[in-house]
Design an enzyme around this catalytic site. Structure first.
Site, PDB file in Angstrom:
ATOM      1  N   HIS A 306       0.849  -1.200   0.000  1.00 13.84           N
ATOM      2  CA  HIS A 306       0.000   0.000   0.000  1.00 13.84           C
ATOM      3  C   HIS A 306       0.881   1.245   0.000  1.00 13.84           C
ATOM      4  CE1 HIS A 306      -3.203   2.799   1.094  1.00 13.84           C
ATOM      5  NE2 HIS A 306      -4.025   1.842   0.703  1.00 13.84           N
ATOM      6  N   ASP A 363      -7.934  -5.333  -0.209  1.00 13.65           N
ATOM      7  CA  ASP A 363      -8.360  -6.217  -1.306  1.00 13.65           C
ATOM      8  C   ASP A 363      -7.982  -7.670  -1.091  1.00 13.65           C
ATOM      9  OD1 ASP A 363      -7.507  -3.432  -3.244  1.00 13.65           O
ATOM     10  OD2 ASP A 363      -9.528  -4.211  -2.989  1.00 13.65           O
TER      11      ASP A 363
END
Ligand code: SDX
Length: 429
Positions: A306, A363
């Protein structure tokens, strides 16, 4: 903290005002940089560059903190419902019971989309990706609703936002029914937001849909944890497009387009495809962690890493816990869930991943829950868009009503040819 930073460049000494946010984030204001030094900054991908000040969502990537309007995501996922969160993000406060009842009932009457948009969805080839349909349908709404809402008119903004929030599940479900060759199922006012969506997705003429409470609640939680995430790629796109005073539907449709990318919202679909590949290949997760370490393989663990979180994404923790609870309660055995857990265990202890602070993101586990609901992987990013819609709306409203608002137009450093004269075609080699 001093009031300003000092910069010496191009033979000039200047001071850059320092801004400190309510969570003590420090920003250097470079708005006068070019005028006073002739220089600009360069920051590919905006890794170090803030595009705006915002009061909607706070992330602390080092500590794994996510708060919507000051409320921790863990509390909101446990105690609130998605419509409450939409109100919180767009209007800044959790709704009173009266405000929530009013918003829910308004939305129940706005679930039907214009007939021309139904025809537009039906006109897509069956093999279309559902995100292509959603992107087009949202943009098409600008031809049917008041195109130019006055962002400063709270009544117009509340009506347009509530209507689009109500229409999005219908667009999403119709995209699914089109791409699976099924007739559309009309929305009903008799079910809540999530159950109405699942009804439009899966009801059959001869078989009334049984919706397990656990799945409806899991869907509501998934929408909440996807609802906003400050200046991510798709939200920044909504703000960029909206900054030209483009209408609400054009701006949101651009956000859908940006979210589709596999490095962003498309990662949930790519992650499940990766987990299925690992399962089909015997479940050897170490092999795939090894593959991801080597750049030459051009392979990444989807659902990992991320830009902001350099620790565990708090949303991934919430979603994984929900996977354990829902699969156990409904006695669902999904082979990719234990593979995902093993992949996480191996990866987070691998030096390559440790050195780069790579952890599961939102996700990584969400696809397991969507599969438990019977949702196919090509619909996962559509569900992400449904969840992110209130965040996009909140940022569009904040940007359009900001006294600081300017059209977004970044600068560049030119690295092409210097001046040269035209060459007639007969003289070109
Ligand atoms: C979302 O911004 C948001 O908030 C997004 C989001 C939201 O709610 O809106 O949180 C939703 O988009 C989550 C991210 C979903 N995407 C994926 O899961 C795709 C896989 N992850 C990545 O490609 C990557 O981690 C990004 C895109 C998420 C972040 O990219 P960055 O910040 O530009 O990092 P990078 O590509 O520069 O990577 C830094 C290093 C590189 O190695 P080195 O060049 O330093 O040796 O980490 C490596 C990368 O190769 N790396 C990975 C990796 N992610 C980064 N290596 C293997 N597998 C991965 N998943």
């Amino acid at each position: 903290m001093s009031e300003a930073a000092k910069l010496s460049v191009n033979g000039k000494e200047i001071e850059l005002p320092i801004l400190v946010g309510t969570e003590n984030e420090v920003g250097l204001d470079i708005s006068k940089l070019r005028a006073s030094t002739g220089c600009i900054t360069l920051d590919e991908g905006y890794v170090n560059t803030g595009s705006t000040a915002s009061a909607i969502t706070f992330l602390d990537g080092e500590e794994g903190v996510l708060r919507y309007r000051g409320y921790p995501i863990e509390q909101l996922a446990e105690h609130a419902d998605f419509i409450e969160i939409a109100h919180l993000l767009m209007h800044g406060e959790l709704p009173t019971q009266t405000q929530l009842t009013e918003m829910q009932s308004t939305m129940r009457f706005e679930r039907t989309i214009p007939p021309a948009i139904v025809k537009l969805i039906a006109s897509f080839p069956q093999q279309a990706h559902p995100m292509a349909i959603v992107m087009a349908a949202v943009a098409g709404l600008s031809a049917h609703h008041l195109e130019r809402i006055d962002p400063a008119d709270p009544k117009q903004v509340a009506e347009a936002s509530a209507r689009l929030l109500a229409e999005m599940p219908t667009i999403a479900a119709y995209a699914y029914r089109r791409t699976t060759g099924q007739d559309f199922v009309e929305p009903t006012k008799d079910l809540d937001y999530c159950r109405n969506f699942l009804h439009m997705m899966f009801s059959q003429p001869d078989k009334p849909l049984e919706i397990a409470d656990e799945l409806a609640e899991a869907l509501d939680m998934l929408l909440i944890v996807h609802a906003d995430h400050e200046q991510n790629c798709s939200t920044s796109t909504v703000r960029m497009v909206g900054s030209s005073d483009a209408n609400l539907y054009a701006s949101i449709s651009a956000g859908v387009a940006a979210l589709w990318g596999p490095l962003h919202g498309g990662a949930n679909e790519a992650c499940v495809n990766m987990l299925e590949m690992i399962h089909a290949d015997g479940g050897d997760v170490a092999k795939y962690v090894e593959m991801a370490r080597k750049k030459e393989n051009n392979f990444r663990l989807m659902g990992f890493g991320h830009r902001v979180y350099k620790s565990y994404d708090p949303r991934a923790k919430i979603v994984e816990a929900a996977c354990k609870k829902v699969l156990a309660k409904l006695k669902i055995e999904d082979p990719i869930f234990p593979i995902a857990q093993e992949l996480e265990r191996v990866a987070v202890t691998d030096q390559y991943f440790i050195d780069r602070n790579l952890y599961p993101n939102v996700d990584f586990y969400s696809g397991v829950l969507y599969r438990a609901m019977g949702i196919p992987s090509n619909m996962f990013t559509v569900l992400f868009a449904m969840g992110r819609l209130p965040g996009w709306l909140a940022h569009w409203i904040e940007m359009r009503t900001s006294p600081e608002k300017r059209i977004c137009r970044p600068r560049q450093i030119y690295t092409g040819e210097t001046e040269r004269n035209f060459v007639p075609i007969e003289k070109r080699s």
